[in-house]
Write an enzyme that holds these catalytic residues in place. Structure first.
Site, short mmCIF file in Angstrom:
data_model
loop_
_atom_site.label_atom_id
_atom_site.label_comp_id
_atom_site.label_asym_id
_atom_site.label_seq_id
_atom_site.Cartn_x
_atom_site.Cartn_y
_atom_site.Cartn_z
N HIS A 116 -3.60 8.08 36.71
CA HIS A 116 -3.47 9.54 36.64
C HIS A 116 -2.74 10.02 35.39
O HIS A 116 -1.93 10.94 35.44
CB HIS A 116 -2.75 10.06 37.89
CG HIS A 116 -3.55 9.94 39.15
ND1 HIS A 116 -4.93 9.92 39.17
CD2 HIS A 116 -3.16 9.82 40.46
CE1 HIS A 116 -5.36 9.82 40.42
NE2 HIS A 116 -4.31 9.74 41.21
N HIS A 187 -5.83 17.00 42.82
CA HIS A 187 -5.56 15.97 43.83
C HIS A 187 -5.07 16.63 45.13
O HIS A 187 -4.00 16.32 45.64
CB HIS A 187 -4.52 14.99 43.29
CG HIS A 187 -4.56 13.64 43.92
ND1 HIS A 187 -4.75 13.44 45.28
CD2 HIS A 187 -4.42 12.40 43.38
CE1 HIS A 187 -4.72 12.15 45.53
NE2 HIS A 187 -4.53 11.49 44.39
N GLU A 326 -11.26 14.03 45.25
CA GLU A 326 -10.92 14.29 43.85
C GLU A 326 -12.21 14.20 43.02
O GLU A 326 -12.69 13.11 42.73
CB GLU A 326 -9.91 13.26 43.36
CG GLU A 326 -8.66 13.15 44.21
CD GLU A 326 -8.00 11.78 44.06
OE1 GLU A 326 -7.58 11.44 42.93
OE2 GLU A 326 -7.92 11.04 45.06
#
Length: 362
Positions: A116, A187, A326
């Site tokens: 991420h 997210h 996501e």
């Protein structure tokens, strides 16, 4: 100032989200539609801290996990809790990739891999915010050259719109001055039963995912490089089924993900088509959520690592109390040349549109 302070359906107070971080102001922004439903967003990480929508009896509840003050957002045990993710959503193996003949090295922050966007990704930045009207909020962030090891200066805009049809639409736009890679997502940790103490398990939710194929992972959650059929596996959600039916199946893939934590290859007629990705139904409340996106994939994650930590208004978030969809390009794409490209060149525009539509089934 927001004179409607006392009537926020979510019960969140603006002053609890106001702070100065690295010289920039954080705040809380409330989007409302004509039905009186709400979405609450903070410009710290673009975190969505509330989505207030009704159940089949018309009772409003918050269906997304978040915190009720800025310090808890910053220090959350789940740093990606309902935040924006960048520059690269999901994992890059060993934090390494090559671009125009040069090797890049990113921070290792998830086992042996980069997750991420690194140690301080877009989830931990204060974005410039402009609430354009009661329905819309635009966030902007300029990621400097070399941030977290990525090349190029990246200018990013994210627009949140909450429609009268209870649709949360997230649009993304980005440009760069040097060749780089990009994979943005939101997210959201969705709990359609409504957050509570404890927030109920998602295992009884009925789920459908519009994907004939998925991307298997190794035991560090990196794609093996294969693209496999969902048919005959725990990953077959082409017809609606209970999430809990196969989540702990005796299967190498569910073991590697500790449940579901996999990218599904969405069925598309053409690249970039805005199309149906997934739908979930929470049977007790009757709430439904549909996901539509222009992205080629959706990471389906069943909150396998939560431990009952505290969220807003006294709620707690146990293991598997949320589901994430996501919308994104595939994990580790820079190291798999046959995956859809995540390269952005100067003069090009990165765009994405993803929609979460909330409804009820009586």
């Amino acid at each position: 100032m927001n004179t409607k302070e006392a009537v926020n359906a979510c019960g969140l107070k603006r002053e609890n989200f106001q702070a100065t971080i690295n010289g920039k102001q954080t705040d809380l922004y409330i989007l409302r539609n004509s039905k009186g439903n709400e979405v609450a967003v903070t410009n710290y990480g673009g975190a969505i801290v509330a989505i207030m929508v009704p159940d089949k009896n018309g009772n409003l509840a918050n269906v997304i996990q978040g915190h009720d003050n800025i310090q808890d957002v910053i220090n959350s045990p789940e740093p990606y809790l309902s935040t924006l993710i960048g520059r690269y959503g999901n994992r890059i193996a060993k934090g390494e990739f090559q671009l125009h003949g040069k090797e890049y090295h990113l921070a290792i922050n998830n086992g042996p891999n980069c997750l991420h966007g690194g140690k301080k990704g877009f989830n931990a930045k204060v974005w410039d915010a402009n609430q354009v009207n009661e329905h819309g909020l635009v966030l902007k962030y300029t990621s400097p050259y070399g941030e977290e090891g990525f090349s190029g200066e990246l200018e990013v805009w994210v627009a949140y719109t909450f429609t009268d049809d209870n649709e949360l639409i997230i649009k993304y736009h980005a440009t760069t001055n040097k060749k780089t890679i990009i994979n943005l997502t939101s997210h959201g940790f969705f709990s359609l039963a409504g957050i509570a103490n404890p927030t109920p398990s998602i295992e009884d939710m009925i789920c459908e995912i519009n994907a004939d194929y998925y991307i298997p992972i190794d035991n560090t959650s990196i794609p093996t490089g294969e693209i496999l059929k969902v048919a005959g596996t725990p990953f077959d959600f082409r017809k609606p089924k209970r999430i809990g039916d196969d989540i702990d199946a005796d299967d190498e893939q569910t073991r590697n993900g500790a449940g579901y934590d996999h990218c599904f290859v969405l069925n598309k007629k053409e690249e970039g088509e805005f199309s149906f990705a997934a739908r979930v139904l929470e049977p007790v409340s009757g709430r439904t959520m549909e996901v539509w996106t222009t992205e080629p994939g959706v990471q389906f994650y069943t909150d396998n690592w939560a431990d009952g930590y505290k969220g807003q208004n006294g709620a707690t978030f146990p293991r598997r109390s949320a589901v994430c969809f996501e919308a994104q390009h595939f994990p580790d794409s820079p190291n798999h040349p046959y995956f859809p490209s995540v390269v952005l060149n100067p003069g090009e525009e990165y765009t994405q549109r993803t929609l979460y539509r909330f409804g009820v089934e009586k």
